[in-house]
Design a protein around this motif. Structure first.
Motif, PDB file in Angstrom:
ATOM      1  N   ASN A   1      18.593  52.537   5.714  1.00 42.03           N
ATOM      2  CA  ASN A   1      19.838  51.797   5.907  1.00 42.03           C
ATOM      3  C   ASN A   1      20.113  51.571   7.389  1.00 42.03           C
ATOM      4  O   ASN A   1      19.478  52.175   8.254  1.00 42.03           O
ATOM      5  CB  ASN A   1      21.005  52.583   5.291  1.00 42.03           C
ATOM      6  CG  ASN A   1      20.899  52.627   3.790  1.00 42.03           C
ATOM      7  OD1 ASN A   1      20.838  51.578   3.135  1.00 42.03           O
ATOM      8  ND2 ASN A   1      20.861  53.829   3.237  1.00 42.03           N
TER       9      ASN A   1
ATOM     10  N   LEU B   1      24.086  49.766  -4.708  1.00 38.94           N
ATOM     11  CA  LEU B   1      23.442  49.439  -3.442  1.00 38.94           C
ATOM     12  C   LEU B   1      22.229  50.337  -3.199  1.00 38.94           C
ATOM     13  O   LEU B   1      22.362  51.535  -2.989  1.00 38.94           O
ATOM     14  CB  LEU B   1      24.444  49.596  -2.297  1.00 38.94           C
ATOM     15  CG  LEU B   1      23.937  49.200  -0.908  1.00 38.94           C
ATOM     16  CD1 LEU B   1      23.654  47.702  -0.823  1.00 38.94           C
ATOM     17  CD2 LEU B   1      24.951  49.606   0.157  1.00 38.94           C
TER      18      LEU B   1
ATOM     19  N   ASP C   1      21.150  48.968   2.641  1.00 36.09           N
ATOM     20  CA  ASP C   1      21.827  47.965   3.459  1.00 36.09           C
ATOM     21  C   ASP C   1      21.098  47.999   4.801  1.00 36.09           C
ATOM     22  O   ASP C   1      21.333  48.846   5.636  1.00 36.09           O
ATOM     23  CB  ASP C   1      23.308  48.344   3.614  1.00 36.09           C
ATOM     24  CG  ASP C   1      24.063  47.351   4.485  1.00 36.09           C
ATOM     25  OD1 ASP C   1      23.485  46.313   4.864  1.00 36.09           O
ATOM     26  OD2 ASP C   1      25.242  47.629   4.790  1.00 36.09           O
TER      27      ASP C   1
ATOM     28  N   LYS D   1      20.870  43.353   1.781  1.00 38.89           N
ATOM     29  CA  LYS D   1      21.304  44.389   0.846  1.00 38.89           C
ATOM     30  C   LYS D   1      20.472  44.268  -0.416  1.00 38.89           C
ATOM     31  O   LYS D   1      20.383  43.180  -1.006  1.00 38.89           O
ATOM     32  CB  LYS D   1      22.781  44.225   0.495  1.00 38.89           C
ATOM     33  CG  LYS D   1      23.714  44.594   1.628  1.00 38.89           C
ATOM     34  CD  LYS D   1      25.151  44.437   1.202  1.00 38.89           C
ATOM     35  CE  LYS D   1      26.072  44.830   2.367  1.00 38.89           C
ATOM     36  NZ  LYS D   1      27.476  44.510   2.074  1.00 38.89           N
TER      37      LYS D   1
END
Lengths: 794, 264
Positions: free
Chosen positions: A90, A166, A169, A360
């Protein structure tokens, strides 16, 4: 006497060695293989996109005729999950969410087609009958099928532990520099688009046979794979916990992959595990319906982009935000596709100094999504080449002029992009010039006027692209999160009479490697093509290999062969030097003949080979007998094929029907080994690109049901949907591999979709359309035309 | 495919006997609809009654001003038949556009009409030409025969034997194919028979239907322009991933116009 033989080396369009068996129905595919005592597996799949499994009653199924065993996830407590091969981090440096992907669903089914139970029976029909007798107590849950639905507040979560669905990201590029560039830009073009989800649909459905030998504890898996060694590693080490020396994976003839057969699938683990449990072979072959709901799908991006330009139309900065659908579980390379295979390509062929991309990855209740012909690069190319067309229109600069103005010049290579990649070579002006000339770009308006007289709307579109393939330098991908090296392996086994067997770690599933790779040997060693065989697809025969994807077989696998041939030639020269009583430094070798430099003393290839294996007169003290060498080749960089694709379409305004009337591809794929095969590869890729642009739509409804679940609703390209594709090449050599090759397997699918859509939008230029989403179906186009009529009527 | 009994009777009477005795028995002629359904396990008949050995169901002939096509006539036979081409060229040409070569050499007119797939070609011709369906028990007018999606006036055990087409003065057919399946997405068959105009629309709705406004317009003036201005309502038309009801409604007009052009 001079024997004249046809040239079969590099650059010769020799016919494909493999085609006799393919065209005469003598290929040996996984489903053609039957093992003694073989039983058949049928997989029960979830009919629900998202459901809690409260219980599975297998009693009735177990009692059905011919049933050998019924297994559910509860029977496999010791098995590992299906692994993901690439860990993405991320923005904050933390690792991506990586939920367990059980071989058979445990507790929950997460997509329509999720494997819930397996029946093994004496016949295929009995297995299927019994699978229908399994009673699964589902509690259906709300589902999400699109990325936009999955990130909405309060959306159902596919995995309880993954908040907001998710997966990661991620970002690349310098945000601050990017923002500063936008702040001072004269013009900003904003754009949103979807890259449509596709079903791969290889002609051969997936199949797998597990076999187990009780006397040796050895397992064999026959499977429809593009990379048997990778499957052995993933399944053996992570899922079944079997050491490599007790697990053989064979990928025999494979009828098309397009990426979908890279990945390790649950069915491979199921049949191998069941074969061990039952001590008999177990075979599974997908029905086409199963292929639709279990082969990893492709693409499925939703993207917002902004392009900053100065007053002259020079690109200053690009900002991209993409939502990428991962499906319900992480397939083998899923996570790398929208990151390192996509965002790193966002410079395209342009000198855009600042690029910042945010991606994402989102879980949904759909089939896992992974690499599909081009893998990330088609998505990047579609975005860039649509955006450039929109920018041209909105700045009033000609489409060709704005491209030329922003091209990376031919003398700027090696060129470092702002998104990690360093392009080694290319010449975009020249490929563009050639494509414009061939396509008759300058005379298009007269064809448009002529078409108008026939009541047709004619449009022309272009895409100038680059891609990154020849995957990949191990150290680089390792630093980026890959859990594997991406070198390749080649063995050159010279036989005593001089014929050659090549063992390659790449895998051919339609590409013609048995011919192209043999041509490398013919070219270098002077052995006639008929005396060179290429063997692939068996971990028991091939030392190792990472397989075929990312247009890597020639650039990486071919280069490994070159290294192995270097060793062969070096050793053979020493043998020749001994026989000719010369210094090895004085012995030259050229396509089959060893010569003492500057003399007429020569030795033929076959004599040296025989000497290597019958070493009566041999430098035995300093040299081992034999002529058999293996090399591992790890590439120094990706390769960067590129070029220009031009598409011309005609639209029938009454129905919205599009016909592709001309398609021109001029590609720089580096050195061309077999021009005929390159032409075929590019044509095939272009046809797939036209399929994506005009025909193919994988559609889920809001409940997660696959609406386009068969060929009744999913439109594969047919011959009469497609034009003759004009293919030409312009060569700049790759500077970092010994062959100078770049790769041709994916360029067609990468370069073509934006050319098609740019042509459709151009055809509709009088209707005020800025963009049309793929596939540009008749209904969509009619909708635009009809709305245009409505505007005109007001 | 599930297991089933297989019968191959030699006469209509024998076939009807088996079919009447068992409501879960299914007749099969070319198998172009039933076989895929069986393979997908969407249909589970107790027995399949193969009609291909029944001579009474075969043959194409012209008789008393009518074109009579036996139920077992394959699409390819109809498309190539000199009798059909001479009597109703539009029907021969329609048959030549069904499916692909393989389908046309297996599929039959009786199977297609009995199945009444809304996206099939033949029902539009049967309806527009005001053909009569001849069964083993009775004669049924086209208007009474087609009763919506996959539904006809045929009773359980009743067998379609032949179709009698009056020979029209003019007839034409045009269709837009579903891009994926290539079945009909919207089609129109126009015919003028004995001075009467009939327009049948297939593909667009849940079943074949007559477009009476177009019939009126063509009665007043047999020309493409006459139907070009007649709008089809989108209400009750099909809507799916391939096109909205509005798109199909629009196509109905376009195809009707083209059908008139084709009719000459």
């Amino acid at each position: 006497m001079t024997v004249v033989t046809p040239f079969e080396g590099i650059g010769a369009s020799v016919r494909r060695k493999e085609d006799l068996r393919f065209l005469s129905g003598r290929g040996q595919y996984t489903d053609d293989i039957n093992r003694p005592g073989q039983a058949y597996a049928s997989i029960l799949r979830s009919p629900h996109a998202h459901a809690t499994i409260r219980g599975i009653d297998i009693a009735a199924a177990q009692a059905m005729p011919g049933v050998v065993a019924v297994f559910t996830g509860a029977d496999m407590p010791d098995l590992g999950g299906i692994p993901c091969g690439w860990q993405i981090h991320n923005k904050d440096g933390s690792p991506m969410a990586e939920p367990m992907h059980p071989v058979l669903a445990v507790g929950k089914a997460r997509f329509v087609g999720d494997a819930v139970a397996v029946v093994v029976a004496e016949t295929k029909a009995q297995a299927r009958d019994a699978s229908e007798a399994i009673v699964v107590d589902y509690a259906v849950l709300p589902a999400v099928s699109t990325v936009t639905a999955a990130i909405a507040a309060g959306a159902p979560t596919v995995h309880d532990a993954v908040a907001g669905n998710l997966c990661y990201d991620w970002h690349i590029g310098d945000k601050a520099i990017n923002e500063a560039a936008f702040a001072t830009a004269a013009k900003v073009v904003e754009f949103e688009l979807v890259n449509n989800r596709l079903v791969p649909n290889a002609m051969e459905p997936r199949a797998a046979i597990g076999d187990f030998d009780r006397t040796t504890d050895e397992y064999t898996l026959f499977t429809t794979s593009q990379n048997p060694h990778v499957i052995r590693l993933l399944m053996g080490a992570f899922v079944l916990h079997l050491p490599e020396h007790k697990l053989r994976v064979v990928a025999p003839d494979v009828g098309g992959g397009f990426g979908s057969k890279i990945f390790h699938y649950a069915e491979e683990a199921i049949v191998t595990w069941a074969a061990g449990k039952l001590a008999r072979p177990v075979k599974w072959t997908a029905e086409r319906t199963e292929s639709f709901m279990s082969d990893a799908h492709g693409r499925d991006h939703v993207t917002k982009a902004r392009l900053a330009l100065d007053n002259d139309g020079k690109f200053l900065a690009l900002h991209v935000q993409t939502l990428a659908n991962m499906g319900a579980y992480l397939s083998t390379f899923a996570t790398s596709v929208p990151t390192y295979l996509y965002a790193t390509l966002l410079a395209g062929v342009y000198t855009t100094p600042s690029i910042y991309a945010e991606v994402k990855a989102i879980f949904t209740n759909t089939v896992p999504v992974d690499a599909y012909r081009g893998a990330g690069r088609p998505e990047a190319t579609f975005l860039i080449e649509r955006l450039v067309d929109v920018a041209a229109r909105e700045t009033g600069i000609d489409r060709i002029a704005i491209r030329r103005r922003n091209f990376i010049p031919a003398d700027a290579f090696p060129y470092q992009t702002p998104v990690a990649l360093q392009y080694d070579s290319g010449d975009y002006q020249t490929t563009l010039d050639a494509a414009l000339e061939t396509a008759g770009w300058a005379s298009f308006e007269s064809r448009r006027a002529e078409a108008a007289k026939r009541g047709k709307l004619r449009g022309i579109g272009i895409s100038t692209y680059v891609e990154a393939c020849g995957i990949a330098p191990s150290a680089v991908v390792g630093a980026l999160g890959a859990r594997a090296g991406l070198y390749e392996v080649g063995t050159i086994r010279v036989h005593p009479t001089g014929s050659v067997t090549v063992l390659t770690g790449t895998h051919s599933h339609g590409q013609g490697h048995e011919t192209t790779l043999a041509q490398l040997v013919t070219d270098r060693l002077g052995v006639p093509l008929a005396q060179v065989d290429v063997v692939h697809g068996d971990t028991a025969k091939i030392p190792f290999g990472m397989g075929t994807y990312g247009s890597r077989s020639l650039a990486v696998g071919g280069s490994a062969m070159v290294k192995a041939m270097d060793k062969i030639v070096a050793k053979a020269r020493r043998i020749a030097a001994h026989l000719m009583e010369a210094s090895v430094d004085d012995v030259e070798f050229d396509r089959g003949t060893f010569r003492v430099a500057g003399t007429d003393k020569t030795k033929a290839w076959a004599e040296i080979c025989l000497t290597a294996y019958v070493p009566h007169n041999y430098p035995i003290e300093e040299l081992e007998p034999g002529l058999d060498e293996t090399a591992f080749y790890d590439p120094k960089n990706f390769t960067y094929p590129g070029g220009a694709h031009i598409c011309e379409v005609e639209i029938e305004p009454e129905t919205g029907q599009v016909s592709v009337v001309n398609f021109t591809a001029v590609d720089d794929v580096g050195r061309v080994i077999n021009p005929m095969i390159v032409e075929g590869q590019v044509q095939g890729g272009v046809c797939q690109g036209i399929g994506q642009a005009l025909l193919e739509a994988c559609v889920y409804d809001a409940e997660g049901q696959l609406v386009s679940g068969s060929f009744m609703d999913y439109q594969m390209p047919r011959a009469d949907d497609l034009p003759m594709v004009s293919v030409a090449t312009h060569v700049t050599l790759c500077t970092h591999n010994p062959l100078g090759v770049k790769g041709c397997g994916e360029v067609g699918a990468i370069g073509s979709p934006p050319a098609v859509i740019n042509a459709v939008v151009d055809a509709l230029r009088d209707y005020g359309v800025r963009h049309i989403e793929m596939p540009a179906t008749p209904a969509k186009i009619w909708g635009i035309i009809n709305a245009g009529h409505a505007l005109a009527a007001e | 495919m599930y297991d089933f009994e297989y019968h191959k009777p030699g006469s209509i009477a024998d076939a009807v006997k088996i079919l009447s005795a068992d409501p879960d028995a299914r007749p099969i002629s070319g198998g172009q609809t039933l076989l895929p359904a069986l393979k997908h396990r969407l249909n589970k008949p107790t027995s399949v009654v193969d009609l291909s050995g029944i001579a009474e169901l075969k043959g194409i002939r012209q008789e008393g001003g009518k074109l009579i096509i036996g139920a077992l006539a394959k699409h390819h036979e109809v498309s190539e038949s000199a009798v059909v081409k001479g009597a109703i060229p539009a029907l021969a040409s329609l048959a030549g556009t069904i499916g692909d070569t393989q389908v046309r050499n297996r599929g039959t007119i009786g199977g297609s009409v009995s199945n009444n797939d809304p996206a099939a070609d033949y029902p539009a011709a049967v309806m527009a030409l005001d053909a009569t369906i001849v069964t083993d028990k009775r004669r049924i007018a086209a208007d009474d025969f087609f009763q919506g999606m996959f539904t006809t006036a045929l009773e359980p055990g009743e067998l379609l034997v032949a179709i009698e087409f009056p020979v029209p003065e003019q007839a034409g057919y045009a269709k837009m194919r579903n891009p994926a399946s290539r079945y009909v997405m919207a089609g129109a068959f126009v015919a003028k028979t004995g001075g009467k105009v009939r327009v049948a629309i297939n593909g667009a709705g849940p079943g074949v239907f007559r477009q009476t406004a177009m019939e009126t317009a063509l009665t007043a003036s047999w020309s493409p322009d006459a139907v070009a201005g007649v709008k089809q309502s989108a209400e009750d038309l099909n809507s799916d991933i391939h096109g909205s009801a509005e798109y199909r409604a629009h196509l109905v007009t376009v195809m009707a116009k083209r059908a008139v052009v084709a009719a000459g």
